[in-house]
Every structure is written in C-alpha cells, then in structure tokens.
Design a protein around this motif. Structure first.
Motif, PDB file in Angstrom:
ATOM      1  N   PRO A   6       0.809  -1.208   0.000  1.00 23.87           N
ATOM      2  CA  PRO A   6       0.000   0.000   0.000  1.00 23.87           C
ATOM      3  C   PRO A   6       0.847   1.264   0.000  1.00 23.87           C
ATOM      4  CG  PRO A   6      -0.773  -1.528   1.671  1.00 23.87           C
ATOM      5  CD  PRO A   6       0.525  -2.052   1.154  1.00 23.87           C
ATOM      6  N   ALA A   7       1.992   1.211   0.709  1.00 26.53           N
ATOM      7  CA  ALA A   7       2.871   2.379   0.741  1.00 26.53           C
ATOM      8  C   ALA A   7       3.376   2.705  -0.653  1.00 26.53           C
ATOM      9  CB  ALA A   7       4.041   2.122   1.688  1.00 26.53           C
ATOM     10  N   ARG A   8       3.784   1.660  -1.399  1.00 25.67           N
ATOM     11  CA  ARG A   8       4.260   1.877  -2.768  1.00 25.67           C
ATOM     12  C   ARG A   8       3.134   2.396  -3.649  1.00 25.67           C
ATOM     13  NH1 ARG A   8       7.295  -2.930  -1.824  1.00 25.67           N
ATOM     14  NH2 ARG A   8       5.619  -4.165  -2.743  1.00 25.67           N
ATOM     15  N   SER A   9       1.905   1.886  -3.446  1.00 32.50           N
ATOM     16  CA  SER A   9       0.780   2.318  -4.265  1.00 32.50           C
ATOM     17  C   SER A   9       0.447   3.787  -4.033  1.00 32.50           C
ATOM     18  CB  SER A   9      -0.446   1.447  -3.985  1.00 32.50           C
ATOM     19  OG  SER A   9      -0.938   1.672  -2.674  1.00 32.50           O
ATOM     20  N   ARG A  10       0.713   4.282  -2.824  1.00 33.44           N
ATOM     21  CA  ARG A  10       0.493   5.705  -2.548  1.00 33.44           C
ATOM     22  C   ARG A  10       1.622   6.554  -3.128  1.00 33.44           C
ATOM     23  NH1 ARG A  10      -0.659   3.860   2.706  1.00 33.44           N
ATOM     24  NH2 ARG A  10       1.294   4.762   3.497  1.00 33.44           N
ATOM     25  N   ARG A  11       2.829   6.011  -3.183  1.00 30.92           N
ATOM     26  CA  ARG A  11       3.975   6.811  -3.589  1.00 30.92           C
ATOM     27  C   ARG A  11       4.081   6.985  -5.106  1.00 30.92           C
ATOM     28  NH1 ARG A  11       8.785   5.462   0.827  1.00 30.92           N
ATOM     29  NH2 ARG A  11       7.459   5.800   2.642  1.00 30.92           N
ATOM     30  N   VAL A  12       3.552   6.052  -5.867  1.00 29.47           N
ATOM     31  CA  VAL A  12       3.618   6.194  -7.327  1.00 29.47           C
ATOM     32  C   VAL A  12       2.843   7.430  -7.792  1.00 29.47           C
ATOM     33  CG1 VAL A  12       2.971   5.179  -9.528  1.00 29.47           C
ATOM     34  CG2 VAL A  12       4.085   3.767  -7.790  1.00 29.47           C
ATOM     35  N   PRO A  13       1.559   7.578  -7.414  1.00 30.37           N
ATOM     36  CA  PRO A  13       0.875   8.812  -7.812  1.00 30.37           C
ATOM     37  C   PRO A  13       1.473  10.054  -7.161  1.00 30.37           C
ATOM     38  CG  PRO A  13      -0.521   7.513  -6.348  1.00 30.37           C
ATOM     39  CD  PRO A  13       0.641   6.648  -6.730  1.00 30.37           C
ATOM     40  N   ALA A  14       2.052   9.893  -5.971  1.00 32.11           N
ATOM     41  CA  ALA A  14       2.684  11.032  -5.305  1.00 32.11           C
ATOM     42  C   ALA A  14       3.872  11.540  -6.112  1.00 32.11           C
ATOM     43  CB  ALA A  14       3.122  10.644  -3.900  1.00 32.11           C
ATOM     44  N   VAL A  15       4.645  10.632  -6.711  1.00 38.31           N
ATOM     45  CA  VAL A  15       5.769  11.034  -7.568  1.00 38.31           C
ATOM     46  C   VAL A  15       5.255  11.841  -8.759  1.00 38.31           C
ATOM     47  CG1 VAL A  15       7.548  10.200  -9.143  1.00 38.31           C
ATOM     48  CG2 VAL A  15       7.306   9.156  -6.889  1.00 38.31           C
TER      49      VAL A  15
END
Length: 235
Positions: A6-15
């Motif tokens: 989930p952390a990675r899934s949040r960080r992709v759109p954040a990038v």
C-alpha cells in the motif's frame, strides 16, 4: 497484501503529482511571475511537496526533516570547504573568470541581500533541497541510513531537468563562454543540465552524511550565495 505494497501504491501517484508540481513551479517562477514572487513560489511549492510526502506515508526522517545538530554541523563543514574552494579560485587570476557572469548585473547592497537571502535562499535552495534531496528520494525509496543509487540517481536526473530553463543563460558566464563559446546553445543547455544532475548527487552526499536536508541546504546556499557575492565584488 503486505504493508509495503500500500505504501508503494500511494507513492507512485505522489511522484507524478510531485513532478507536476515542480514543473508548474519552475514555469511560473521563470516565465510567468514577477521577480518579487519568486521566493514565495518556491516556498509554497516546498510546503506542498512536504505535505505530499507525508500523505504518501513518508516519515519526517525519510524526508530529511528530523534533527538539527548533526545536519547543521555537517552543513557548516561543507560550507567551510566551499569557502576554501572559492578562496583558491579568487586567489588565482586565471580562475577569476568563473566569477565574471553577465547574469549578475550591478546590484547594490540592498539588492544583493534580496538576491541572496530572498531569491536564492527561499526561491532556489529551499525548494530544490526539499524536493530533490528530501521528498523525491523518499518517494523513490531512499533510506536515511544507507546510500541507494537508484532513488538518488532518479532524483538527481530530475534535478538536472529542473534546470532546463535556467540553463538557457549559462553561456553568459565568462568561463563557460571561453571554453564552450562555439558550442551550439542546445548542446550547452544539455551539458549544463547534466552538470546540475552531478551536482545533485554531490549535494545528496551532504544530506546523507548529515542525516538531514539542512546539511545540503547550508552547502547549497553557501555555493550559490557565495558565488553571486564574489561575482558582484570582482565584476
């Protein structure tokens, strides 16, 4: 699904949002807004990026915004080394062309203070260090306690791209013109962006050694503000 997923899934759109924020910021600062709004634009963009990083699950430590003593001491050590390099360049006549820059003009003391403590500190250094040594490496998966080339190189590459518009005027520096005077402007721009990317890795080393963005902020500010001040003094 693991906690990391989930952390990675949040960080992709954040990038994606972070890159769009930076693109909007550099366009506004260099092409749209008046000069007085330059530091305001950088400060607001830095705040947005920090909030974005936190929303994506990055800790204050991940962002390099935790701690003061060690980052400050390491940053001051780096500032001392920068000052030494500047002193050597100033003492050697053949190297003084580095400070002859057509972009500097002839500012008085008040204008110089505005340029260094206003535009450079809040319009350039703050946004660049928060973004490229803090938020983006964290979103790419950098760890504070160990060097990871992937996230650091990715952030440094974006740092190079960030300098696309400022690099258009790099040929007005006397030393650059003396060496690359016959080089096509677009090639010179690419070289300047590549140099900025390398500088980004150098600055990240200070952030890494100091365990905080404050260390690279001090080194970056000393480099930019010191270089401008010397360019004014020796013009």
């Amino acid at each position: 699904m693991t906690d990391a997923a989930p952390a990675r899934s949040r960080r992709v759109p954040a990038v994606v949002v972070a890159v769009l924020t930076l693109a909007a910021s550099t366009t506004l600062a260099n092409r749209v807004l008046p000069g007085w709004a330059y530091p305001l634009c950088g400060s607001v963009a830095a705040l947005v990026l920090v909030l974005l990083g936190r929303a994506a699950g990055c800790t204050w430590r991940d962002l390099g915004l935790r701690g003061f003593r060690r980052p400050a001491l390491v940053g001051l050590a780096g500032a001392g080394l920068v000052a030494l390099v500047f002193g050597i360049a100033l003492a050697v006549p053949a190297l003084r062309t580095v400070y002859q820059d057509g972009r500097v003009g002839e500012p008085d003391l008040a204008q110089l203070l505005w340029l260094t403590c206003g535009r450079i500190l809040f319009g350039t250094v703050l946004i660049e260090e928060v973004a490229f040594r803090g938020v983006l490496p964290a979103l790419f998966g950098a760890a504070d306690d160990r060097w990871r080339w992937g996230p650091i190189a990715a952030a440094a590459a974006l740092f190079g791209l960030w300098h696309a518009l400022p690099a258009l005027a790099i040929g007005r520096n006397a030393a650059v013109h003396a060496v690359f005077g016959a080089t096509p402007a677009v090639v010179l721009q690419v070289l300047a962006m590549a140099a900025a990317g390398v500088a980004g890795i150098f600055l990240h080393w200070w952030r890494h050694a100091g365990r905080g963005v404050l260390a690279s902020v001090i080194v970056h500010f000393t480099t930019n503000a010191g270089g401008l001040t010397l360019a004014v003094l020796v013009r």
